[in-house]
Design a protein around this motif. Sequence first.
Motif, PDB file in Angstrom:
ATOM      1  N   LYS A 270      49.806  -5.927 -21.362  1.00  0.00           N
ATOM      2  CA  LYS A 270      50.909  -4.975 -21.420  1.00  0.00           C
ATOM      3  C   LYS A 270      51.868  -5.312 -22.552  1.00  0.00           C
ATOM      4  CE  LYS A 270      49.876  -3.255 -17.151  1.00  0.00           C
ATOM      5  NZ  LYS A 270      49.568  -3.685 -15.783  1.00  0.00           N
ATOM      6  N   ILE A 271      52.010  -6.603 -22.833  1.00  0.00           N
ATOM      7  CA  ILE A 271      52.829  -7.005 -23.984  1.00  0.00           C
ATOM      8  C   ILE A 271      52.147  -6.546 -25.279  1.00  0.00           C
ATOM      9  CG2 ILE A 271      53.741  -9.010 -25.235  1.00  0.00           C
ATOM     10  CD1 ILE A 271      54.076 -10.401 -22.499  1.00  0.00           C
ATOM     11  N   PHE A 273      50.146  -3.949 -25.506  1.00  0.00           N
ATOM     12  CA  PHE A 273      50.287  -2.489 -25.578  1.00  0.00           C
ATOM     13  C   PHE A 273      51.667  -2.092 -26.110  1.00  0.00           C
ATOM     14  CE2 PHE A 273      51.776   1.531 -23.788  1.00  0.00           C
ATOM     15  CZ  PHE A 273      50.837   2.382 -24.355  1.00  0.00           C
ATOM     16  N   LYS A 274      52.684  -2.822 -25.645  1.00  0.00           N
ATOM     17  CA  LYS A 274      54.050  -2.530 -26.111  1.00  0.00           C
ATOM     18  C   LYS A 274      54.100  -2.577 -27.640  1.00  0.00           C
ATOM     19  CE  LYS A 274      58.684  -4.621 -25.942  1.00  0.00           C
ATOM     20  NZ  LYS A 274      58.712  -5.250 -27.275  1.00  0.00           N
ATOM     21  N   SER A 290      46.559   5.882 -22.305  1.00  0.00           N
ATOM     22  CA  SER A 290      46.271   4.460 -22.521  1.00  0.00           C
ATOM     23  C   SER A 290      45.474   3.930 -21.342  1.00  0.00           C
ATOM     24  CB  SER A 290      47.569   3.661 -22.680  1.00  0.00           C
ATOM     25  OG  SER A 290      48.405   3.828 -21.553  1.00  0.00           O
ATOM     26  N   GLN A 327      33.605   2.313 -10.618  1.00  0.00           N
ATOM     27  CA  GLN A 327      34.760   1.523 -11.036  1.00  0.00           C
ATOM     28  C   GLN A 327      35.531   2.162 -12.199  1.00  0.00           C
ATOM     29  OE1 GLN A 327      32.276  -2.035 -11.150  1.00  0.00           O
ATOM     30  NE2 GLN A 327      33.781  -3.003  -9.830  1.00  0.00           N
ATOM     31  N   LEU A 330      40.091   2.824 -13.828  1.00  0.00           N
ATOM     32  CA  LEU A 330      40.422   1.417 -13.673  1.00  0.00           C
ATOM     33  C   LEU A 330      41.931   1.233 -13.772  1.00  0.00           C
ATOM     34  CD1 LEU A 330      38.403  -0.961 -15.935  1.00  0.00           C
ATOM     35  CD2 LEU A 330      38.483  -0.895 -13.498  1.00  0.00           C
ATOM     36  N   PRO A 331      42.417   0.054 -13.374  1.00  0.00           N
ATOM     37  CA  PRO A 331      43.837  -0.264 -13.578  1.00  0.00           C
ATOM     38  C   PRO A 331      44.222  -0.194 -15.036  1.00  0.00           C
ATOM     39  CG  PRO A 331      42.591  -2.249 -13.175  1.00  0.00           C
ATOM     40  CD  PRO A 331      41.681  -1.113 -12.875  1.00  0.00           C
TER      41      PRO A 331
ATOM     42  N   MET B  17      56.666  -7.341 -20.781  1.00  0.00           N
ATOM     43  CA  MET B  17      55.578  -6.842 -19.949  1.00  0.00           C
ATOM     44  C   MET B  17      56.019  -5.564 -19.238  1.00  0.00           C
ATOM     45  SD  MET B  17      54.954  -6.833 -16.448  1.00  0.00           S
ATOM     46  CE  MET B  17      55.677  -8.279 -15.676  1.00  0.00           C
ATOM     47  N   GLY B  20      56.127  -2.646 -21.631  1.00  0.00           N
ATOM     48  CA  GLY B  20      54.774  -2.154 -21.912  1.00  0.00           C
ATOM     49  C   GLY B  20      54.225  -1.369 -20.742  1.00  0.00           C
ATOM     50  N   PHE B  21      54.472  -1.858 -19.559  1.00  0.00           N
ATOM     51  CA  PHE B  21      53.979  -1.203 -18.336  1.00  0.00           C
ATOM     52  C   PHE B  21      54.602   0.184 -18.173  1.00  0.00           C
ATOM     53  CE2 PHE B  21      54.570  -0.276 -13.783  1.00  0.00           C
ATOM     54  CZ  PHE B  21      53.250  -0.321 -13.338  1.00  0.00           C
ATOM     55  N   ALA B  23      56.032   1.995 -20.532  1.00  0.00           N
ATOM     56  CA  ALA B  23      55.610   2.856 -21.645  1.00  0.00           C
ATOM     57  C   ALA B  23      54.218   3.423 -21.386  1.00  0.00           C
ATOM     58  CB  ALA B  23      55.615   2.062 -22.952  1.00  0.00           C
ATOM     59  N   ALA B  24      53.339   2.628 -20.799  1.00  0.00           N
ATOM     60  CA  ALA B  24      51.959   3.076 -20.557  1.00  0.00           C
ATOM     61  C   ALA B  24      51.859   4.022 -19.374  1.00  0.00           C
ATOM     62  CB  ALA B  24      51.055   1.863 -20.328  1.00  0.00           C
ATOM     63  N   GLN B  59      49.547  -9.450 -11.441  1.00  0.00           N
ATOM     64  CA  GLN B  59      49.056  -8.094 -11.693  1.00  0.00           C
ATOM     65  C   GLN B  59      47.578  -7.929 -11.421  1.00  0.00           C
ATOM     66  OE1 GLN B  59      50.355  -5.871 -15.107  1.00  0.00           O
ATOM     67  NE2 GLN B  59      52.040  -7.316 -15.386  1.00  0.00           N
ATOM     68  N   GLY B 262      41.836 -14.104 -11.026  1.00  0.00           N
ATOM     69  CA  GLY B 262      42.112 -13.908 -12.445  1.00  0.00           C
ATOM     70  C   GLY B 262      40.876 -14.073 -13.300  1.00  0.00           C
ATOM     71  N   ILE B 292      36.559  -4.761  -3.922  1.00  0.00           N
ATOM     72  CA  ILE B 292      36.111  -5.963  -4.634  1.00  0.00           C
ATOM     73  C   ILE B 292      36.697  -5.939  -6.038  1.00  0.00           C
ATOM     74  CG2 ILE B 292      34.097  -7.278  -5.406  1.00  0.00           C
ATOM     75  CD1 ILE B 292      32.436  -5.732  -3.320  1.00  0.00           C
ATOM     76  N   ASN B 294      40.102  -7.587  -8.895  1.00  0.00           N
ATOM     77  CA  ASN B 294      41.306  -8.380  -9.135  1.00  0.00           C
ATOM     78  C   ASN B 294      42.524  -7.597  -8.665  1.00  0.00           C
ATOM     79  OD1 ASN B 294      40.133 -10.710 -10.596  1.00  0.00           O
ATOM     80  ND2 ASN B 294      39.492  -9.119 -12.025  1.00  0.00           N
ATOM     81  N   VAL B 326      49.760   3.584  -9.768  1.00  0.00           N
ATOM     82  CA  VAL B 326      49.412   3.311 -11.166  1.00  0.00           C
ATOM     83  C   VAL B 326      48.078   2.575 -11.262  1.00  0.00           C
ATOM     84  CG1 VAL B 326      50.105   2.032 -13.210  1.00  0.00           C
ATOM     85  CG2 VAL B 326      51.822   3.270 -11.884  1.00  0.00           C
ATOM     86  N   GLN B 327      47.857   1.575 -10.429  1.00  0.00           N
ATOM     87  CA  GLN B 327      46.626   0.786 -10.542  1.00  0.00           C
ATOM     88  C   GLN B 327      45.887   0.650  -9.220  1.00  0.00           C
ATOM     89  OE1 GLN B 327      48.844  -2.279 -12.676  1.00  0.00           O
ATOM     90  NE2 GLN B 327      47.304  -2.128 -14.274  1.00  0.00           N
ATOM     91  N   LEU B 330      41.344   0.577  -7.375  1.00  0.00           N
ATOM     92  CA  LEU B 330      40.908  -0.426  -8.350  1.00  0.00           C
ATOM     93  C   LEU B 330      39.384  -0.519  -8.364  1.00  0.00           C
ATOM     94  CD1 LEU B 330      42.662  -3.836  -8.021  1.00  0.00           C
ATOM     95  CD2 LEU B 330      42.644  -2.336  -9.940  1.00  0.00           C
ATOM     96  N   PRO B 331      38.834  -1.185  -9.374  1.00  0.00           N
ATOM     97  CA  PRO B 331      37.389  -1.450  -9.357  1.00  0.00           C
ATOM     98  C   PRO B 331      36.995  -2.248  -8.134  1.00  0.00           C
ATOM     99  CG  PRO B 331      38.475  -2.863 -10.942  1.00  0.00           C
ATOM    100  CD  PRO B 331      39.491  -1.874 -10.493  1.00  0.00           C
TER     101      PRO B 331
END
Lengths: 331, 331
Positions: A270-271, A273-274, A290, A327, A330-331, B17, B20-21, B23-24, B59, B262, B292, B294, B326-327, B330-331
């Motif tokens: 995300k940083i 993307f900014k 995006s 899938q 996606l996020p 972060m 960016g989040f 903005a997206a 995240q 992660g 299943i 992240n 937003v997310q 998920l996958p």
Amino acid sequence: MALKKFINASEDLVEEMLEGFVAANSDKVEFRDERVLARKDAPVSDKVGLVTGGGSGHQPALIGYLGEGMFDAIAVGDIFAAPGFEPCYKAIKAADSGDGVLVTIGNYDGDKMYFGMAVDELKEEGHDVETIIINDDVLSSDDPENRRGIAGEIVVWKVAGALAEEGASLEKMKKLGEETLSKTRSAGVAHSPCIMPSSGEPSFEIGPNEMEIGVGHHGEPGIERVEMKSADETTDILMEHILADYSYEAGDDVLVIINGLGSTSLLEMKIVFKRVKEILDDKDISVYESWIGNFFTSMEMGGFSITLTQLTEETKRLIDAPVDAVQFPLP
Amino acid sequence: MALKKFINASEDLVEEMLEGFVAANSDKVEFRDERVLARKDAPVSDKVGLVTGGGSGHQPALIGYLGEGMFDAIAVGDIFAAPGFEPCYKAIKAADSGDGVLVTIGNYDGDKMYFGMAVDELKEEGHDVETIIINDDVLSSDDPENRRGIAGEIVVWKVAGALAEEGASLEKMKKLGEETLSKTRSAGVAHSPCIMPSSGEPSFEIGPNEMEIGVGHHGEPGIERVEMKSADETTDILMEHILADYSYEAGDDVLVIINGLGSTSLLEMKIVFKRVKEILDDKDISVYESWIGNFFTSMEMGGFSITLTQLTEETKRLIDAPVDAVQFPLP
């Protein structure tokens, strides 16, 4: 040092992963052969089939993109290895309802060889099959013919998949898929390899303070190895390469993908993307959409890539079209 | 050794972060304060507000779950650190349309303290606020009161969020949220820490051949450190702890979450799911749904957790209810 991966015998890894995947998504997908997965309703009548294939280790790509609005069938290889002739042949056949099949694969020798053989064979048998070879990675070669396919593949898949659902012809899908590809550029960076499950060896060697610009999805060499840089500096380098290779112009609407390679966090993406958005804002280029996340990974590799696609009214519609793959979104 | 993270100054990391989040995802979310994000349409009329908050670094949790069917507002802390009183207070207020607010947070001291103060203050001002403290991690303490909240939090959020959209009362949301939590158990394992961006230090120390059963999201100590084991052996250990702590019975329908921390790949998580399903099949317990991916990470930590929730007809409906966060999905 023990292999820090949650697997059983490494020779069973792909089969066990596929079994788990199909068990978790049995409403949408099924085996058509040991190494061929397909939408349960494939081949879908009055629809061109969409097929891909390639090595494992890139999840959610490739198999996560099976489903309505994306792939009908996928040929699955070992980790980072092309599927053989037979899965390629069977995947294409599984997707053909009589309206033809578009094969869209990355520009890798093994994938091209086996899919090429399968396509030749199936054409002789009377199937209508076209192929798009995806080569969006500007850092992999100065010569576009030799460029690898990375996260930009997803844009071509989304556009072609949406067209297929609308009932477009194979010819139209190939044409618009290639046009979209021609407006798509990617560039990536990595600072940490993934560990190959069979050998326990890293996919590439790199120093504790280094990152490599342009390193490939499988650890292929990049263009430059430098000291770790900040998010903004790194983003600036990648964007310079992308913007030098295609003329994204003031007034354009673009799709931006920030694709994580595995262990790079969403926080970092995300940083990035900014910064991408700041660069594009300065040039009066508008971010229409995006996609930020782990779309095309290399297991636990550390790094990311940026992809830009210049959109048209038609590709905007196709990017926005409903999709119900396993899938994706996606996020 | 350089910090191998794509960030700029570490003190700007959370702000950048968040920028960016937003903005997206500016179609769905907006800032209500430096450390408060909310759905653009919050507070939503005739709907109880749903709020959470906590440290950054997880995240897509927490902020990725803002949106229709999940959260109205979220208070954001520094990496692995509770948000202060003010963001908690403002997040709850931003979510209250007059129908009250349900606060659902993990069982962590800082989060409980600041949200507790905010709830007290807002109740005095006449707001109707209830709280659920989530404690699904069976390995974090023998005493449920002291158990931490991990990926099981997502089940409570999904159920409460879907209820809110249906127009359920605050009382009903609290009751069913707590009932769902009482039927939910999680257990996790990790083999690699994440690196804290401010200090460059790992979140916990571990040997090259070791993994730790029960280690927490922030590197809190687990119950046992053992040599790396296979996917099946590791899954068996975690499932034994889960099944010993709650009586999932033959004939039950369950939701299974395999949550990556992660850097553990989706490939590994699917092998784990395959084993979980075998264990449940043997007991005649049916997997109604599986998530299943992240969902709740610790940056690039290596490991995963398993969560089971025993479902009822009502919670099945709520798990299946549409969501447009937003997310999530998920996958």
